[in-house]
Design an enzyme around this catalytic site. Sequence first.
Site, PDB file in Angstrom:
ATOM      1  N   ASP A  12       0.873  -1.184   0.000  1.00  0.00           N
ATOM      2  CA  ASP A  12       0.000   0.000   0.000  1.00  0.00           C
ATOM      3  C   ASP A  12       0.906   1.228   0.000  1.00  0.00           C
ATOM      4  O   ASP A  12       2.104   1.133   0.272  1.00  0.00           O
ATOM      5  CB  ASP A  12      -0.895   0.005   1.249  1.00  0.00           C
ATOM      6  CG  ASP A  12      -1.792   1.247   1.317  1.00  0.00           C
ATOM      7  OD1 ASP A  12      -2.375   1.620   0.287  1.00  0.00           O
ATOM      8  OD2 ASP A  12      -1.892   1.862   2.395  1.00  0.00           O
ATOM      9  N   SER A  13       0.297   2.376  -0.242  1.00  0.00           N
ATOM     10  CA  SER A  13       1.053   3.621  -0.195  1.00  0.00           C
ATOM     11  C   SER A  13       1.483   3.956   1.236  1.00  0.00           C
ATOM     12  O   SER A  13       2.320   4.817   1.437  1.00  0.00           O
ATOM     13  CB  SER A  13       0.171   4.755  -0.704  1.00  0.00           C
ATOM     14  OG  SER A  13      -0.927   4.902   0.180  1.00  0.00           O
ATOM     15  N   TYR A  44      -0.751   8.386  -2.467  1.00  0.00           N
ATOM     16  CA  TYR A  44      -0.733   8.127  -3.907  1.00  0.00           C
ATOM     17  C   TYR A  44      -1.949   8.810  -4.569  1.00  0.00           C
ATOM     18  O   TYR A  44      -1.928   9.123  -5.742  1.00  0.00           O
ATOM     19  CB  TYR A  44      -0.864   6.621  -4.182  1.00  0.00           C
ATOM     20  CG  TYR A  44       0.379   5.786  -4.011  1.00  0.00           C
ATOM     21  CD1 TYR A  44       1.534   6.280  -3.401  1.00  0.00           C
ATOM     22  CD2 TYR A  44       0.401   4.472  -4.479  1.00  0.00           C
ATOM     23  CE1 TYR A  44       2.662   5.478  -3.250  1.00  0.00           C
ATOM     24  CE2 TYR A  44       1.525   3.671  -4.339  1.00  0.00           C
ATOM     25  CZ  TYR A  44       2.651   4.169  -3.722  1.00  0.00           C
ATOM     26  OH  TYR A  44       3.749   3.366  -3.583  1.00  0.00           O
ATOM     27  N   GLY A  45      -2.993   8.975  -3.765  1.00  0.00           N
ATOM     28  CA  GLY A  45      -4.292   9.375  -4.302  1.00  0.00           C
ATOM     29  C   GLY A  45      -4.352  10.740  -4.960  1.00  0.00           C
ATOM     30  O   GLY A  45      -5.311  11.057  -5.667  1.00  0.00           O
ATOM     31  N   CYS A  75      -4.346  -1.426  -1.973  1.00  0.00           N
ATOM     32  CA  CYS A  75      -4.483   0.015  -2.172  1.00  0.00           C
ATOM     33  C   CYS A  75      -5.444   0.198  -3.339  1.00  0.00           C
ATOM     34  O   CYS A  75      -5.194  -0.311  -4.437  1.00  0.00           O
ATOM     35  CB  CYS A  75      -3.114   0.604  -2.505  1.00  0.00           C
ATOM     36  SG  CYS A  75      -3.150   2.324  -2.991  1.00  0.00           S
ATOM     37  N   ASN A  76      -6.538   0.884  -3.084  1.00  0.00           N
ATOM     38  CA  ASN A  76      -7.521   1.085  -4.152  1.00  0.00           C
ATOM     39  C   ASN A  76      -6.984   1.988  -5.254  1.00  0.00           C
ATOM     40  O   ASN A  76      -7.355   1.846  -6.417  1.00  0.00           O
ATOM     41  CB  ASN A  76      -8.793   1.709  -3.586  1.00  0.00           C
ATOM     42  CG  ASN A  76      -9.621   0.707  -2.822  1.00  0.00           C
ATOM     43  OD1 ASN A  76     -10.515   0.092  -3.365  1.00  0.00           O
ATOM     44  ND2 ASN A  76      -9.308   0.508  -1.553  1.00  0.00           N
ATOM     45  N   THR A  77      -6.132   2.932  -4.862  1.00  0.00           N
ATOM     46  CA  THR A  77      -5.602   3.866  -5.851  1.00  0.00           C
ATOM     47  C   THR A  77      -4.721   3.100  -6.846  1.00  0.00           C
ATOM     48  O   THR A  77      -4.881   3.220  -8.066  1.00  0.00           O
ATOM     49  CB  THR A  77      -4.788   4.971  -5.139  1.00  0.00           C
ATOM     50  OG1 THR A  77      -5.623   5.548  -4.137  1.00  0.00           O
ATOM     51  CG2 THR A  77      -4.325   6.023  -6.101  1.00  0.00           C
ATOM     52  N   GLU A 154      -3.438   8.775   8.660  1.00  0.00           N
ATOM     53  CA  GLU A 154      -1.990   8.509   8.757  1.00  0.00           C
ATOM     54  C   GLU A 154      -1.393   9.250   9.968  1.00  0.00           C
ATOM     55  O   GLU A 154      -0.286   8.962  10.390  1.00  0.00           O
ATOM     56  CB  GLU A 154      -1.261   8.914   7.461  1.00  0.00           C
ATOM     57  CG  GLU A 154      -1.487   7.966   6.297  1.00  0.00           C
ATOM     58  CD  GLU A 154      -0.461   6.813   6.180  1.00  0.00           C
ATOM     59  OE1 GLU A 154       0.674   6.968   6.642  1.00  0.00           O
ATOM     60  OE2 GLU A 154      -0.827   5.752   5.640  1.00  0.00           O
ATOM     61  N   CYS A 186     -11.021   2.891  -0.312  1.00  0.00           N
ATOM     62  CA  CYS A 186      -9.644   3.221   0.073  1.00  0.00           C
ATOM     63  C   CYS A 186      -9.352   2.411   1.326  1.00  0.00           C
ATOM     64  O   CYS A 186     -10.160   2.401   2.262  1.00  0.00           O
ATOM     65  CB  CYS A 186      -9.512   4.715   0.363  1.00  0.00           C
ATOM     66  SG  CYS A 186      -7.890   5.170   1.023  1.00  0.00           S
ATOM     67  N   THR A 187      -8.226   1.731   1.334  1.00  0.00           N
ATOM     68  CA  THR A 187      -7.946   0.824   2.457  1.00  0.00           C
ATOM     69  C   THR A 187      -7.592   1.568   3.748  1.00  0.00           C
ATOM     70  O   THR A 187      -7.456   0.941   4.794  1.00  0.00           O
ATOM     71  CB  THR A 187      -6.815  -0.163   2.083  1.00  0.00           C
ATOM     72  OG1 THR A 187      -5.692   0.592   1.620  1.00  0.00           O
ATOM     73  CG2 THR A 187      -7.269  -1.120   1.002  1.00  0.00           C
ATOM     74  N   HIS A 188      -7.430   2.867   3.661  1.00  0.00           N
ATOM     75  CA  HIS A 188      -7.243   3.654   4.890  1.00  0.00           C
ATOM     76  C   HIS A 188      -8.569   3.890   5.621  1.00  0.00           C
ATOM     77  O   HIS A 188      -8.576   4.237   6.796  1.00  0.00           O
ATOM     78  CB  HIS A 188      -6.651   5.032   4.568  1.00  0.00           C
ATOM     79  CG  HIS A 188      -5.174   5.033   4.328  1.00  0.00           C
ATOM     80  ND1 HIS A 188      -4.607   4.495   3.199  1.00  0.00           N
ATOM     81  CD2 HIS A 188      -4.149   5.514   5.069  1.00  0.00           C
ATOM     82  CE1 HIS A 188      -3.285   4.661   3.253  1.00  0.00           C
ATOM     83  NE2 HIS A 188      -2.990   5.279   4.377  1.00  0.00           N
TER      84      HIS A 188
END
Length: 270
Positions: A12-13, A44-45, A75-77, A154, A186-188
């Site tokens: 992931d980012s 990344y988004g 990571c969806n992005t 984050e 988004c995985t966040h």
Amino acid sequence: MQNSAQPIGVFDSGLGGLTVFGELTRTLPQERFIYLGDMARTPYGSKSRETIIRYSRECSAFLLEQGVKIIVVACNTASSLALEALQAELPCPVIGTVEQAAKCALQATRSKRIGVIGTEATISSGVYQARLQQLEAGVSVFSQPCPLFVPLVEQGMVSGEIVEKVVELYLRELRSKEIDTLILGCTHYPVLAPVLQDFLGEKVCIVECSKAIASEVREMLGAESGNETRSEAESKFYVTDSLSRFRTLAPIFLRQTRTEFQAEKIELTE
Ligand code: DGL
């Protein structure tokens, strides 16, 4: 060829992919995992397609050097913009988030009115909208980018007044669309689920991709998985920025109390 001793790579980012990682280790305790969080380059988004593809290639190359048998793009992005390129180029299976989240949402919805939230890059790629409508022609999709969510989480900010205000800012219009299902694209975002649920009300079903991805990987491995339990003890984490921030925040995203991690800081090269 795959063998059970090889690890599964996840990237992931930043820290968000740990929501998927946590589910993978719970579902496949007999597997060994390697996680790469490209924290130095989060988010990344807000980056261009070319940059997201380049970063995703670099993350994948690093994981391949570690001998992984499967790469999970947590990571969806990266899944929205780079999955096709990775699947075409890499010598191992590559699994993304979009397909699984779209299928879960279609199973959950009754009204066929689905909301999708994600990073600017994911939402403007239109990938979710296209895939949902391919899978089910009559579905209405309402999308909303939420660029402040990633920097908030984050920083470990997952509740409180500021988070509630930002949630309201992004989701007010979506709430008025009378969706019955919301995809966390988004995985966040799963760490924000309680605040999102409060804002949208109990009737809206919140869908994240992690469980479905874990089942997909389990199916893919089938009988090849061994029997020993080792994923916690033998998994390894790599990050491209501060290890201490990783150690402090990882438990929030893993949704567990564990505080011991085999973690190392690395630099990615082209
Ligand atoms: N966690 C990521 C996603 O699922 C990316 C967040 C970001 O780096 O912008 O989209």
